[in-house]
Design an enzyme around this catalytic site. Sequence first.
Site, PDB file in Angstrom:
ATOM      1  N   TYR A  45       0.797  -1.247   0.042  1.00 53.23           N
ATOM      2  CA  TYR A  45       0.020   0.060   0.022  1.00 53.23           C
ATOM      3  C   TYR A  45       0.776   1.179  -0.005  1.00 53.23           C
ATOM      4  CZ  TYR A  45      -4.065   2.930   0.912  1.00 53.23           C
ATOM      5  OH  TYR A  45      -4.709   4.092   0.922  1.00 53.23           O
ATOM      6  N   PRO A  98       1.201  14.152   4.562  1.00 50.10           N
ATOM      7  CA  PRO A  98       0.056  13.412   5.100  1.00 50.10           C
ATOM      8  C   PRO A  98       0.060  11.832   4.464  1.00 50.10           C
ATOM      9  CG  PRO A  98      -0.929  15.010   3.503  1.00 50.10           C
ATOM     10  CD  PRO A  98       0.376  15.299   3.628  1.00 50.10           C
ATOM     11  N   GLY A 100      -1.968   8.351   4.855  1.00 55.30           N
ATOM     12  CA  GLY A 100      -3.166   7.980   5.693  1.00 55.30           C
ATOM     13  C   GLY A 100      -3.003   6.524   6.249  1.00 55.30           C
ATOM     14  N   SER A 129      -3.168  13.053   8.502  1.00 52.68           N
ATOM     15  CA  SER A 129      -4.120  12.707   7.695  1.00 52.68           C
ATOM     16  C   SER A 129      -5.370  12.917   8.273  1.00 52.68           C
ATOM     17  CB  SER A 129      -4.007  11.573   6.861  1.00 52.68           C
ATOM     18  OG  SER A 129      -5.167  11.026   6.277  1.00 52.68           O
ATOM     19  N   GLN A 151      -4.660  17.482   7.529  1.00 51.99           N
ATOM     20  CA  GLN A 151      -5.180  17.095   6.085  1.00 51.99           C
ATOM     21  C   GLN A 151      -6.847  16.875   5.973  1.00 51.99           C
ATOM     22  OE1 GLN A 151      -5.410  13.630   4.739  1.00 51.99           O
ATOM     23  NE2 GLN A 151      -6.474  14.572   2.818  1.00 51.99           N
ATOM     24  N   TYR A 153      -9.812  15.237   4.045  1.00 53.73           N
ATOM     25  CA  TYR A 153     -10.406  14.505   2.985  1.00 53.73           C
ATOM     26  C   TYR A 153     -11.779  14.874   3.300  1.00 53.73           C
ATOM     27  CZ  TYR A 153      -6.834  11.562   1.306  1.00 53.73           C
ATOM     28  OH  TYR A 153      -5.481  11.024   0.600  1.00 53.73           O
ATOM     29  N   THR A 179      -7.246  18.342   0.285  1.00 49.27           N
ATOM     30  CA  THR A 179      -6.628  17.534  -0.832  1.00 49.27           C
ATOM     31  C   THR A 179      -7.771  17.293  -1.645  1.00 49.27           C
ATOM     32  OG1 THR A 179      -5.406  16.370   0.853  1.00 49.27           O
ATOM     33  CG2 THR A 179      -5.873  15.123  -1.346  1.00 49.27           C
ATOM     34  N   LYS A 260      -4.044  21.255  -1.691  1.00 43.78           N
ATOM     35  CA  LYS A 260      -3.132  20.209  -2.193  1.00 43.78           C
ATOM     36  C   LYS A 260      -3.542  19.528  -3.529  1.00 43.78           C
ATOM     37  CE  LYS A 260      -0.584  16.301  -0.239  1.00 43.78           C
ATOM     38  NZ  LYS A 260      -1.189  14.908  -0.768  1.00 43.78           N
ATOM     39  N   HIS A 284       0.307  13.675  -5.394  1.00 44.25           N
ATOM     40  CA  HIS A 284       0.082  12.472  -4.597  1.00 44.25           C
ATOM     41  C   HIS A 284       1.005  11.154  -4.707  1.00 44.25           C
ATOM     42  CE1 HIS A 284      -3.845  11.678  -1.864  1.00 44.25           C
ATOM     43  NE2 HIS A 284      -3.053  10.707  -1.963  1.00 44.25           N
ATOM     44  N   ASP A 314       5.404  18.359  -2.562  1.00 45.34           N
ATOM     45  CA  ASP A 314       5.900  17.145  -2.210  1.00 45.34           C
ATOM     46  C   ASP A 314       5.790  16.267  -3.544  1.00 45.34           C
ATOM     47  OD1 ASP A 314       3.549  15.623  -2.629  1.00 45.34           O
ATOM     48  OD2 ASP A 314       3.021  15.702  -0.639  1.00 45.34           O
ATOM     49  N   ILE A 317      10.674  13.403  -3.168  1.00 40.59           N
ATOM     50  CA  ILE A 317      11.607  13.762  -2.102  1.00 40.59           C
ATOM     51  C   ILE A 317      12.206  12.633  -1.487  1.00 40.59           C
ATOM     52  CG2 ILE A 317      12.175  14.934  -0.096  1.00 40.59           C
ATOM     53  CD1 ILE A 317      11.694  17.097  -2.320  1.00 40.59           C
ATOM     54  N   ARG A 318      13.446  12.309  -1.718  1.00 38.24           N
ATOM     55  CA  ARG A 318      14.208  11.163  -1.135  1.00 38.24           C
ATOM     56  C   ARG A 318      15.420  11.350  -0.544  1.00 38.24           C
ATOM     57  NH1 ARG A 318      10.096   9.774  -1.935  1.00 38.24           N
ATOM     58  NH2 ARG A 318       8.926   8.335  -3.542  1.00 38.24           N
ATOM     59  N   ARG A 338       7.011   9.059   1.689  1.00 41.23           N
ATOM     60  CA  ARG A 338       7.595   7.651   1.980  1.00 41.23           C
ATOM     61  C   ARG A 338       8.546   7.515   2.833  1.00 41.23           C
ATOM     62  NH1 ARG A 338       5.304   7.471  -3.806  1.00 41.23           N
ATOM     63  NH2 ARG A 338       3.540   5.850  -3.681  1.00 41.23           N
TER      64      ARG A 338
HETATM   65  C1  FNR Z   1      -0.322   9.324   0.814  1.00 39.92           C
HETATM   66  N1  FNR Z   1      -0.737  10.443   0.421  1.00 39.92           N
HETATM   67  C2  FNR Z   1      -1.572  11.346   0.950  1.00 39.92           C
HETATM   68  N2  FNR Z   1      -2.206  12.375   0.930  1.00 39.92           N
HETATM   69  C3  FNR Z   1      -3.097  13.088   1.410  1.00 39.92           C
HETATM   70  O1  FNR Z   1      -3.466  14.127   1.145  1.00 39.92           O
HETATM   71  N3  FNR Z   1      -3.879  12.321   2.472  1.00 39.92           N
HETATM   72  C4  FNR Z   1      -3.513  10.847   2.407  1.00 39.92           C
HETATM   73  O2  FNR Z   1      -4.066  10.593   3.343  1.00 39.92           O
HETATM   74  C5  FNR Z   1      -2.370  10.305   1.968  1.00 39.92           C
HETATM   75  N4  FNR Z   1      -2.153   8.927   2.013  1.00 39.92           N
HETATM   76  C6  FNR Z   1      -1.231   8.505   1.531  1.00 39.92           C
HETATM   77  C7  FNR Z   1      -0.820   7.134   1.876  1.00 39.92           C
HETATM   78  C8  FNR Z   1       0.390   6.846   1.325  1.00 39.92           C
HETATM   79  C9  FNR Z   1       0.642   5.270   1.642  1.00 39.92           C
HETATM   80  C10 FNR Z   1       1.213   7.601   0.392  1.00 39.92           C
HETATM   81  C11 FNR Z   1       2.588   6.859  -0.049  1.00 39.92           C
HETATM   82  C12 FNR Z   1       0.971   8.643   0.100  1.00 39.92           C
HETATM   83  C13 FNR Z   1       0.077  11.615  -0.410  1.00 39.92           C
HETATM   84  C14 FNR Z   1       1.260  12.214   0.489  1.00 39.92           C
HETATM   85  O3  FNR Z   1       0.749  13.318   0.887  1.00 39.92           O
HETATM   86  C15 FNR Z   1       2.421  12.753  -0.522  1.00 39.92           C
HETATM   87  O4  FNR Z   1       1.488  13.530  -1.695  1.00 39.92           O
HETATM   88  C16 FNR Z   1       3.033  11.818  -1.406  1.00 39.92           C
HETATM   89  O5  FNR Z   1       3.452  10.750  -0.484  1.00 39.92           O
HETATM   90  C17 FNR Z   1       4.421  12.168  -1.908  1.00 39.92           C
HETATM   91  O6  FNR Z   1       4.992  11.198  -2.686  1.00 39.92           O
HETATM   92  P1  FNR Z   1       6.467  10.572  -2.186  1.00 39.92           P
HETATM   93  O7  FNR Z   1       7.396  11.419  -2.091  1.00 39.92           O
HETATM   94  O8  FNR Z   1       6.100   9.975  -0.933  1.00 39.92           O
HETATM   95  O9  FNR Z   1       6.601   9.374  -3.197  1.00 39.92           O
END
Ligand code: FNR
Length: 387
Positions: A45, A98, A100, A129, A151, A153, A179, A260, A284, A314, A317-318, A338
């Site tokens: 996930y 955020p 989730g 989140s 954040q 939803y 979002t 967002k 996302h 975002d 970013i690593r 992540r």
């Molecule tokens: C997310 N992201 C996300 N965004 C948001 O607004 N609410 C949320 O609940 C979630 N949940 C979520 C779960 C998981 C498992 C991931 C990986 C991402 C998106 C998050 O905020 C962000 O935009 C991304 O994670 C950016 O990408 P990278 O840098 O993690 O690859």
Amino acid sequence: MPHFGDYQHEIYSAGLSGTVPRFPVDFATLEARAQAAMPPSVLKYVQGGCGDEHTQRANAEAFRHWGIVPRMMVDCTARDLSVKLFGMTLPSPVFMAPIGVTGLCTQDGHGDLAAARAAARTGVPLTVSTLTNDPLEEVAAAMGDTPGFFQLYTPRDPELAASLVQRAEAAGYKAIVVTLDTWVTGWRPRDLNDANFPQLRGHVLQNYFSDPRFRVMLGRAPEEDLRAAVMAWAGTFGKVLTWADVPWLRSLTTLPIVLKGICHPEDARRALGEGADAVYCSNHGGRQANGGIAAIDLLPGVVEAADGAPVLFDSGIRSGTDVAKALALGATLVGVGRPYSYGLAIGGAEGAAHVLRAILAEADLLMAVDGFPSIAALRDAGAVRTG
Ligand code: FNR
């Protein structure tokens, strides 16, 4: 004056007495360690994205075609990475995006609290989140003095939306991040192949289950009938937002509102014109749509359109080098996603704090070496597209 880069002195000094860091400082090793630590369903996930995952790979890879031209003969012995945003001075330009399923990333199921403790330790704000395993009030209480963002939803039920926002405001969050790209879930093959969607299994719904309005809507306690509670959640998740909703969102709170998922300059202009306080450029992490363009390549257009208003960023970013490039391209605050989930998975609050400290150390040392004593200097220099 302490600097984020001093983290490397700590690491090398500990090495003199035979101690190597408990957690890795680079993303590749971090991800490999997390892969070994996380239950397969949670790993898939977190790691997975939309379609063939081209966009999420592009998000990270695109940083390679941006470069920073070093400047010499600049005294960078004192560096200032602080940022002013929404009337606050933040110690660093980094925040936690955020996520989730943060709650599921630690083995005790309280990853949201662990992330909040990582925020408390590092001063790096956490964006909590709507989807958490612990209610937003308890998560806020674990952040110490570090500010947090909530954040949203946006639920279809307007009273539930209002209730969540009011709870966040009462709990001390400093901004509401709405979002825009997730009223429906994107096509995620890794999760589809396992028919795995954590929310439908009753996970990460504590903000709903603890909400007075949600409990009225349900007509009984969620604990009495989990299935009915999950179905009620599914029934209210995912309001379709349009520009016409911005005044309503605005009316819910006096907190700054951040939209967002903004990737197009016209959307950035419109968001700010309709009353948003900041825009958040993000795709996302490539989880929602596989459109193919890396978010970092869209950032300059959004920054230009924002015309001085704050731009959060975002997606991809690593490392600290990525943070520096996003700042050079005009981001006000840079979101780590992540990587901190993986830090939580391998070491709870300590693991996530380490990931953030390592990213900040790398960004700080890049600025020290390359002649940028402040974010303003880095931003003035900009980044060069190399390919
Ligand atoms: C997310 N992201 C996300 N965004 C948001 O607004 N609410 C949320 O609940 C979630 N949940 C979520 C779960 C998981 C498992 C991931 C990986 C991402 C998106 C998050 O905020 C962000 O935009 C991304 O994670 C950016 O990408 P990278 O840098 O993690 O690859």
